[in-house]
Design a protein around this motif. Structure first.
Motif, PDB file in Angstrom:
ATOM      1  N   GLY A 174       0.771  -1.237   0.000  1.00  0.00           N
ATOM      2  CA  GLY A 174       0.000   0.000   0.000  1.00  0.00           C
ATOM      3  C   GLY A 174       0.797   1.280   0.000  1.00  0.00           C
ATOM      4  N   GLN A 175       2.127   1.200  -0.058  1.00  0.00           N
ATOM      5  CA  GLN A 175       2.959   2.400  -0.006  1.00  0.00           C
ATOM      6  C   GLN A 175       4.171   2.244  -0.919  1.00  0.00           C
ATOM      7  OE1 GLN A 175       3.693   2.132   4.249  1.00  0.00           O
ATOM      8  NE2 GLN A 175       2.421   3.940   4.634  1.00  0.00           N
ATOM      9  N   VAL A 176       4.618   3.364  -1.499  1.00  0.00           N
ATOM     10  CA  VAL A 176       5.837   3.369  -2.309  1.00  0.00           C
ATOM     11  C   VAL A 176       6.684   4.574  -1.915  1.00  0.00           C
ATOM     12  CG1 VAL A 176       4.704   2.249  -4.277  1.00  0.00           C
ATOM     13  CG2 VAL A 176       4.869   4.765  -4.196  1.00  0.00           C
ATOM     14  N   ASP A 184      16.857  20.378  -5.550  1.00  0.00           N
ATOM     15  CA  ASP A 184      17.082  20.958  -4.223  1.00  0.00           C
ATOM     16  C   ASP A 184      17.708  19.971  -3.249  1.00  0.00           C
ATOM     17  OD1 ASP A 184      14.878  19.325  -4.135  1.00  0.00           O
ATOM     18  OD2 ASP A 184      13.561  20.747  -3.101  1.00  0.00           O
ATOM     19  N   GLY A 185      18.154  18.839  -3.726  1.00  0.00           N
ATOM     20  CA  GLY A 185      18.791  17.861  -2.857  1.00  0.00           C
ATOM     21  C   GLY A 185      18.179  16.481  -3.026  1.00  0.00           C
ATOM     22  N   LEU A 186      18.516  15.588  -2.125  1.00  0.00           N
ATOM     23  CA  LEU A 186      17.987  14.231  -2.175  1.00  0.00           C
ATOM     24  C   LEU A 186      16.535  14.260  -1.703  1.00  0.00           C
ATOM     25  CD1 LEU A 186      18.747  11.274  -2.774  1.00  0.00           C
ATOM     26  CD2 LEU A 186      19.313  11.028  -0.354  1.00  0.00           C
ATOM     27  N   ARG A 187      15.634  13.905  -2.609  1.00  0.00           N
ATOM     28  CA  ARG A 187      14.202  14.036  -2.333  1.00  0.00           C
ATOM     29  C   ARG A 187      13.543  12.669  -2.415  1.00  0.00           C
ATOM     30  NH1 ARG A 187      10.066  17.950  -2.098  1.00  0.00           N
ATOM     31  NH2 ARG A 187      11.693  19.535  -1.885  1.00  0.00           N
ATOM     32  N   VAL A 188      12.544  12.466  -1.554  1.00  0.00           N
ATOM     33  CA  VAL A 188      11.793  11.220  -1.566  1.00  0.00           C
ATOM     34  C   VAL A 188      10.357  11.523  -1.997  1.00  0.00           C
ATOM     35  CG1 VAL A 188      11.308  11.386   0.919  1.00  0.00           C
ATOM     36  CG2 VAL A 188      11.073   9.197  -0.242  1.00  0.00           C
ATOM     37  N   PHE A 189       9.907  10.807  -3.014  1.00  0.00           N
ATOM     38  CA  PHE A 189       8.531  10.901  -3.499  1.00  0.00           C
ATOM     39  C   PHE A 189       7.788   9.666  -3.007  1.00  0.00           C
ATOM     40  CE2 PHE A 189      10.982  13.488  -6.339  1.00  0.00           C
ATOM     41  CZ  PHE A 189      10.167  14.569  -6.641  1.00  0.00           C
ATOM     42  N   VAL A 190       6.658   9.879  -2.355  1.00  0.00           N
ATOM     43  CA  VAL A 190       5.932   8.770  -1.759  1.00  0.00           C
ATOM     44  C   VAL A 190       4.502   8.742  -2.279  1.00  0.00           C
ATOM     45  CG1 VAL A 190       7.353   8.733   0.328  1.00  0.00           C
ATOM     46  CG2 VAL A 190       5.282  10.136   0.272  1.00  0.00           C
ATOM     47  N   GLY A 191       3.912   7.556  -2.258  1.00  0.00           N
ATOM     48  CA  GLY A 191       2.514   7.374  -2.602  1.00  0.00           C
ATOM     49  C   GLY A 191       1.908   6.345  -1.678  1.00  0.00           C
ATOM     50  N   ALA A 192       0.596   6.437  -1.477  1.00  0.00           N
ATOM     51  CA  ALA A 192      -0.085   5.509  -0.573  1.00  0.00           C
ATOM     52  C   ALA A 192      -1.534   5.355  -0.985  1.00  0.00           C
ATOM     53  CB  ALA A 192       0.008   6.008   0.868  1.00  0.00           C
ATOM     54  N   LEU A 193      -2.145   4.290  -0.503  1.00  0.00           N
ATOM     55  CA  LEU A 193      -3.541   4.016  -0.825  1.00  0.00           C
ATOM     56  C   LEU A 193      -4.503   4.893  -0.027  1.00  0.00           C
ATOM     57  CD1 LEU A 193      -3.452   0.120  -1.062  1.00  0.00           C
ATOM     58  CD2 LEU A 193      -3.827   1.734  -2.932  1.00  0.00           C
ATOM     59  N   ASP A 195      -4.888   8.488   2.779  1.00  0.00           N
ATOM     60  CA  ASP A 195      -4.254   9.702   3.277  1.00  0.00           C
ATOM     61  C   ASP A 195      -3.550   9.437   4.606  1.00  0.00           C
ATOM     62  OD1 ASP A 195      -3.947  12.631   2.823  1.00  0.00           O
ATOM     63  OD2 ASP A 195      -4.998  12.770   4.738  1.00  0.00           O
ATOM     64  N   GLU A 196      -4.162   8.622   5.449  1.00  0.00           N
ATOM     65  CA  GLU A 196      -3.551   8.293   6.738  1.00  0.00           C
ATOM     66  C   GLU A 196      -2.224   7.562   6.543  1.00  0.00           C
ATOM     67  OE1 GLU A 196      -4.669   5.875  10.880  1.00  0.00           O
ATOM     68  OE2 GLU A 196      -6.006   5.794   9.138  1.00  0.00           O
ATOM     69  N   ALA A 197      -2.215   6.601   5.617  1.00  0.00           N
ATOM     70  CA  ALA A 197      -0.984   5.852   5.361  1.00  0.00           C
ATOM     71  C   ALA A 197       0.094   6.742   4.767  1.00  0.00           C
ATOM     72  CB  ALA A 197      -1.276   4.687   4.426  1.00  0.00           C
ATOM     73  N   LEU A 198      -0.326   7.736   3.985  1.00  0.00           N
ATOM     74  CA  LEU A 198       0.645   8.665   3.402  1.00  0.00           C
ATOM     75  C   LEU A 198       1.361   9.461   4.490  1.00  0.00           C
ATOM     76  CD1 LEU A 198       1.748  10.076   0.746  1.00  0.00           C
ATOM     77  CD2 LEU A 198      -0.002  11.806   1.198  1.00  0.00           C
ATOM     78  N   TRP A 199       0.606  10.098   5.371  1.00  0.00           N
ATOM     79  CA  TRP A 199       1.221  10.988   6.343  1.00  0.00           C
ATOM     80  C   TRP A 199       1.921  10.241   7.465  1.00  0.00           C
ATOM     81  CZ3 TRP A 199       2.239  15.532   4.679  1.00  0.00           C
ATOM     82  CH2 TRP A 199       1.447  16.059   3.662  1.00  0.00           C
ATOM     83  N   ALA A 200       1.613   8.955   7.603  1.00  0.00           N
ATOM     84  CA  ALA A 200       2.361   8.140   8.560  1.00  0.00           C
ATOM     85  C   ALA A 200       3.813   7.976   8.134  1.00  0.00           C
ATOM     86  CB  ALA A 200       1.697   6.764   8.699  1.00  0.00           C
ATOM     87  N   LEU A 201       4.079   8.213   6.846  1.00  0.00           N
ATOM     88  CA  LEU A 201       5.441   8.061   6.342  1.00  0.00           C
ATOM     89  C   LEU A 201       6.366   9.182   6.804  1.00  0.00           C
ATOM     90  CD1 LEU A 201       4.686   6.883   2.691  1.00  0.00           C
ATOM     91  CD2 LEU A 201       5.459   5.508   4.628  1.00  0.00           C
ATOM     92  N   GLU A 202       5.810  10.294   7.274  1.00  0.00           N
ATOM     93  CA  GLU A 202       6.676  11.365   7.777  1.00  0.00           C
ATOM     94  C   GLU A 202       7.573  10.852   8.896  1.00  0.00           C
ATOM     95  OE1 GLU A 202       5.365  15.774   7.073  1.00  0.00           O
ATOM     96  OE2 GLU A 202       4.087  14.864   8.603  1.00  0.00           O
ATOM     97  N   ASP A 203       6.968  10.229   9.885  1.00  0.00           N
ATOM     98  CA  ASP A 203       7.755   9.699  10.998  1.00  0.00           C
ATOM     99  C   ASP A 203       8.530   8.455  10.587  1.00  0.00           C
ATOM    100  OD1 ASP A 203       6.915  11.704  12.709  1.00  0.00           O
ATOM    101  OD2 ASP A 203       5.219  10.542  13.471  1.00  0.00           O
ATOM    102  N   VAL A 207      10.976  12.323   7.154  1.00  0.00           N
ATOM    103  CA  VAL A 207      10.876  13.293   6.071  1.00  0.00           C
ATOM    104  C   VAL A 207       9.686  14.198   6.331  1.00  0.00           C
ATOM    105  CG1 VAL A 207       9.537  11.640   4.703  1.00  0.00           C
ATOM    106  CG2 VAL A 207      10.647  13.562   3.555  1.00  0.00           C
ATOM    107  N   ALA A 208       9.857  15.488   6.087  1.00  0.00           N
ATOM    108  CA  ALA A 208       8.758  16.450   6.179  1.00  0.00           C
ATOM    109  C   ALA A 208       8.105  16.537   4.819  1.00  0.00           C
ATOM    110  CB  ALA A 208       9.271  17.811   6.632  1.00  0.00           C
ATOM    111  N   LEU A 209       6.921  15.969   4.687  1.00  0.00           N
ATOM    112  CA  LEU A 209       6.269  15.854   3.381  1.00  0.00           C
ATOM    113  C   LEU A 209       5.548  17.132   2.998  1.00  0.00           C
ATOM    114  CD1 LEU A 209       4.804  12.235   3.604  1.00  0.00           C
ATOM    115  CD2 LEU A 209       6.850  12.981   2.368  1.00  0.00           C
TER     116      LEU A 209
END
Length: 213
Positions: A174-176, A184-193, A195-203, A207-209
């Motif tokens: 459910g997440q990539v 602007d530097g090393l950046r991480v692009f994330v996706g999730a099924l 919204d809750e799963a998406l913002w859980a990736l911050e911790d 990463v500050a999404l």
């Protein structure tokens, strides 16, 4: 690194493959006959399973239908970047092998090919994850600059799907996450099924999404 079978990868991405996702083998045979070449097994295997899964294959960069494949300087062109600035081609023909390298070139008159991935199967899987993290194949997406713990977190518990041109693609159910050197530097692009799963990736990924919505 062992390749993740396409059905397993799509299942991980929350989108099980369906029979209608398969390209008709006759469409591939017709394209090969028209171009007087043979597609490598790795490319053929993908199209026979998922070439018509357009919600993933055409949501950003465009996996071309076999009828639109072309030959350019000995490379079988099967993928166009979203604005058609660059194209991707794979070695083809009887001497290419089952899982040959993939190359990139710019469009226009003066073209040069540069290698981006050693194996076609790894390239395709990686680009599918990119379609989720940078495109909109997954419904929720964001990005942010990698923090001190981002890479360690990904290496510890995520599956590395593959690397294309130094961009690393990771997945878990459910997440990539795609880690790439950006302007602007090393950046991480994330996706999730969700919204809750998406913002859980911050911790989880340190990463500050920044929302892409």
């Amino acid at each position: 690194m062992n390749a993740l079978p396409y059905p397993d990868l799509f299942q991980m991405l929350g989108r099980p493959l369906r029979p209608t996702d398969a390209v008709d083998p006759q469409a591939i045979a017709k394209a090969e006959q028209s171009l007087d070449t043979t597609a490598p097994h790795a490319l053929r295997d993908f199209y026979l399973l998922a070439g018509n899964a357009r919600d993933f294959t055409t949501v950003y960069d465009q996996f071309l239908p076999p009828a639109d494949w072309s030959l350019q300087e000995g490379k079988l062109v099967f993928l166009e970047e979203n604005q058609d600035v660059v194209r991707y081609g794979v070695d083809c023909g009887p001497t290419a092998g089952d899982d040959p390298p993939v190359w990139i070139t710019t469009t226009g008159d003066a073209t040069e090919w540069h290698p981006v991935c050693e194996r076609c199967s790894e390239f395709i899987a990686t680009m599918l994850v990119w379609q989720c993290g940078f495109g909109e194949a997954l419904p929720h997406g964001a990005s942010g600059l990698a923090g001190p713990g981002t890479e360690a977190a990904l290496e510890a518990s995520w599956r590395l799907v593959g690397t294309v041109n130094e961009m690393r693609a990771y997945a878990q159910p459910g997440q990539v996450a795609c880690l790439v050197e950006w302007s602007d530097g090393l950046r991480v692009f994330v996706g999730a099924l969700s919204d809750e799963a998406l913002w859980a990736l911050e911790d989880a990924l340190d990463v500050a999404l920044e929302s892409e919505d």
